[in-house]
Design a protein around this motif. Sequence first.
Motif, mmCIF file in Angstrom:
data_model
loop_
_atom_site.group_PDB
_atom_site.id
_atom_site.type_symbol
_atom_site.label_atom_id
_atom_site.label_comp_id
_atom_site.label_asym_id
_atom_site.label_seq_id
_atom_site.Cartn_x
_atom_site.Cartn_y
_atom_site.Cartn_z
ATOM 1 N N LEU A 159 0.827 -1.204 0.000
ATOM 2 C CA LEU A 159 0.000 0.000 0.000
ATOM 3 C C LEU A 159 0.861 1.252 0.000
ATOM 4 N N GLU A 160 0.529 2.162 -0.911
ATOM 5 C CA GLU A 160 1.172 3.474 -0.947
ATOM 6 C C GLU A 160 0.102 4.547 -1.027
ATOM 7 N N VAL A 161 0.338 5.642 -0.301
ATOM 8 C CA VAL A 161 -0.510 6.825 -0.397
ATOM 9 C C VAL A 161 0.411 8.025 -0.553
ATOM 10 N N SER A 162 0.247 8.740 -1.639
ATOM 11 C CA SER A 162 1.044 9.950 -1.892
ATOM 12 C C SER A 162 0.115 11.122 -2.103
ATOM 13 N N TYR A 163 0.532 12.283 -1.623
ATOM 14 C CA TYR A 163 -0.232 13.502 -1.846
ATOM 15 C C TYR A 163 0.403 14.304 -2.987
ATOM 16 N N GLY A 164 -0.133 15.471 -3.251
ATOM 17 C CA GLY A 164 0.266 16.246 -4.423
ATOM 18 C C GLY A 164 1.751 16.504 -4.528
ATOM 19 N N SER A 165 2.437 16.668 -3.423
ATOM 20 C CA SER A 165 3.867 16.959 -3.454
ATOM 21 C C SER A 165 4.700 15.748 -3.819
ATOM 22 N N GLY A 166 4.082 14.573 -3.901
ATOM 23 C CA GLY A 166 4.815 13.349 -4.186
ATOM 24 C C GLY A 166 5.377 12.672 -2.956
ATOM 25 N N VAL A 167 5.167 13.269 -1.790
ATOM 26 C CA VAL A 167 5.636 12.668 -0.544
ATOM 27 C C VAL A 167 4.760 11.471 -0.208
ATOM 28 N N LYS A 168 5.381 10.340 0.105
ATOM 29 C CA LYS A 168 4.649 9.125 0.443
ATOM 30 C C LYS A 168 4.280 9.149 1.922
ATOM 31 N N VAL A 169 2.974 9.225 2.184
ATOM 32 C CA VAL A 169 2.489 9.188 3.563
ATOM 33 C C VAL A 169 2.446 7.752 4.058
ATOM 34 N N ILE A 170 2.095 6.833 3.172
ATOM 35 C CA ILE A 170 2.196 5.388 3.419
ATOM 36 C C ILE A 170 3.116 4.838 2.347
ATOM 37 N N ASP A 171 4.103 4.059 2.756
ATOM 38 C CA ASP A 171 5.183 3.699 1.833
ATOM 39 C C ASP A 171 5.373 2.184 1.749
ATOM 40 N N GLY A 172 4.677 1.541 0.771
ATOM 41 C CA GLY A 172 4.882 0.117 0.509
ATOM 42 C C GLY A 172 4.538 -0.772 1.682
ATOM 43 N N LEU A 173 3.392 -0.555 2.313
ATOM 44 C CA LEU A 173 3.046 -1.222 3.562
ATOM 45 C C LEU A 173 2.314 -2.535 3.316
ATOM 46 N N ASP A 174 2.740 -3.592 4.013
ATOM 47 C CA ASP A 174 2.067 -4.893 4.024
ATOM 48 C C ASP A 174 1.588 -5.163 5.442
ATOM 49 N N LEU A 175 0.350 -5.653 5.570
ATOM 50 C CA LEU A 175 -0.207 -5.861 6.907
ATOM 51 C C LEU A 175 -1.347 -6.877 6.859
ATOM 52 N N GLU A 176 -1.371 -7.765 7.855
ATOM 53 C CA GLU A 176 -2.474 -8.702 8.038
ATOM 54 C C GLU A 176 -3.068 -8.468 9.422
ATOM 55 N N ILE A 177 -4.370 -8.179 9.470
ATOM 56 C CA ILE A 177 -5.065 -7.975 10.737
ATOM 57 C C ILE A 177 -6.029 -9.143 10.920
ATOM 58 N N PRO A 178 -5.801 -9.994 11.927
ATOM 59 C CA PRO A 178 -6.623 -11.201 12.080
ATOM 60 C C PRO A 178 -8.084 -10.896 12.399
ATOM 61 N N GLU A 179 -8.955 -11.778 11.953
ATOM 62 C CA GLU A 179 -10.384 -11.659 12.237
ATOM 63 C C GLU A 179 -10.632 -11.685 13.745
ATOM 64 N N GLY A 180 -11.459 -10.768 14.218
ATOM 65 C CA GLY A 180 -11.854 -10.742 15.618
ATOM 66 C C GLY A 180 -10.840 -10.146 16.567
ATOM 67 N N SER A 181 -9.730 -9.633 16.053
ATOM 68 C CA SER A 181 -8.674 -9.113 16.926
ATOM 69 C C SER A 181 -8.874 -7.633 17.215
ATOM 70 N N PHE A 182 -8.232 -7.177 18.291
ATOM 71 C CA PHE A 182 -8.162 -5.754 18.599
ATOM 72 C C PHE A 182 -6.763 -5.311 18.191
ATOM 73 N N PHE A 183 -6.697 -4.552 17.100
ATOM 74 C CA PHE A 183 -5.419 -4.194 16.476
ATOM 75 C C PHE A 183 -5.222 -2.689 16.584
ATOM 76 N N THR A 184 -4.062 -2.275 17.076
ATOM 77 C CA THR A 184 -3.805 -0.850 17.281
ATOM 78 C C THR A 184 -2.705 -0.340 16.365
ATOM 79 N N LEU A 185 -2.982 0.786 15.705
ATOM 80 C CA LEU A 185 -1.989 1.540 14.966
ATOM 81 C C LEU A 185 -1.489 2.640 15.885
ATOM 82 N N LEU A 186 -0.229 2.551 16.286
ATOM 83 C CA LEU A 186 0.350 3.440 17.278
ATOM 84 C C LEU A 186 1.467 4.261 16.652
#
Length: 356
Positions: free
Chosen positions: A9-36
């Motif tokens: 996953l990548e997210v870039s804004y107009g300036s070309g800066v990558k806010v999210i940079d090549g991210l891979d993630l698996e969040i299991p079903e039924g889990s409490f998952f925190t982005l910190l």
Amino acid sequence: MSSISIRQLEVSYGSGVKVIDGLDLEIPEGSFFTLLGPSGCGKTTLLRVIAGFIHPTRGSLSLGAVDMTRMPPHRRGIGMVFQDYALFPDKTVFDNVAYGLRARKLDAARIRQKVGEYLERVGMDGFADRHPAALSGGQRQRVALARALAIEPEVLLMDEPLSNLDARLRLQIRTAIAELQREIGITTVFVTHDQEEALALSDQIALMRQGRIEQLGSPQAIYQSPSSTYVADFVGSANLLAARVLEQTDADSVAILVAGQSLLARTDGPLEQPSVHLVARPESIRLRAAGQANGNSLDGWIHRKQYLGNRTSYSIRLTDTQRVSVDRFGPDDGGFLEGQPVSLEFDPQHVRVVSR
């Protein structure tokens, strides 16, 4: 309930800066998952990608077996709780919770039943006729939670939902969220910059830094086995001491030089450079009278002593520039005094070396 799968996953804004940079993630079903992480690390952007409010520049997002990458928010089966509650001020508590159910064209009897059920679950069943202005911040957040859950979503997203509450309310609502999530078993993604919230609530934590995941693991693993100085410093209190490798004694143990003294610590594998950092939590170090430590120790003297009620905190000077914080819990502080020479005893299994 659904698992969440994110690929490149990548997210870039107009300036070309990558806010999210090549991210891979698996969040299991039924889990409490925190982005910190701190402000600007990409955690809220990632949450909004999952919600469908932001489309990625590249990569894919799936809920269960369904590709949601370009699907609009209202078709994702996701409930969301916002930092500022986002309640309709002109609607009663009942109507706020019923809003999503009416949009799904449920009949009136079913709406009454479900609104009543979820207001009861969040402890707000006696407030159905009130407007948001007549509620406290904690009560508004409970209503927002009931509204998100009433539609019985596949995934619940929570964007810093406790940050506008005072300390006492934060603890109350945190407890309510944890109990409700376990009861319902819904896959939950929670965004926060507060490491205590993350440790208390999560099955897994992804600590983010500049659009990437710095470390992913259980609260215990993140706290006890930080992979870098960034993780050790962000999650909890840690002593970070400059050190030099003397010898790699085996695959997960290393002899190091700290403040001119040798010490054993653990590591995750071979170290490629001699300059490293020792990570030691203040509560994992034993304070002894000088010369009384049972091996694997550093000598210093007490620079400062502070009584903090449930614990006594010591600042130990090793050299003119390096200090170590040590916490002793309980009423007995051992009678140590400022200026007293002491030994700091380290369990090699509870201190670790990181190379970055």
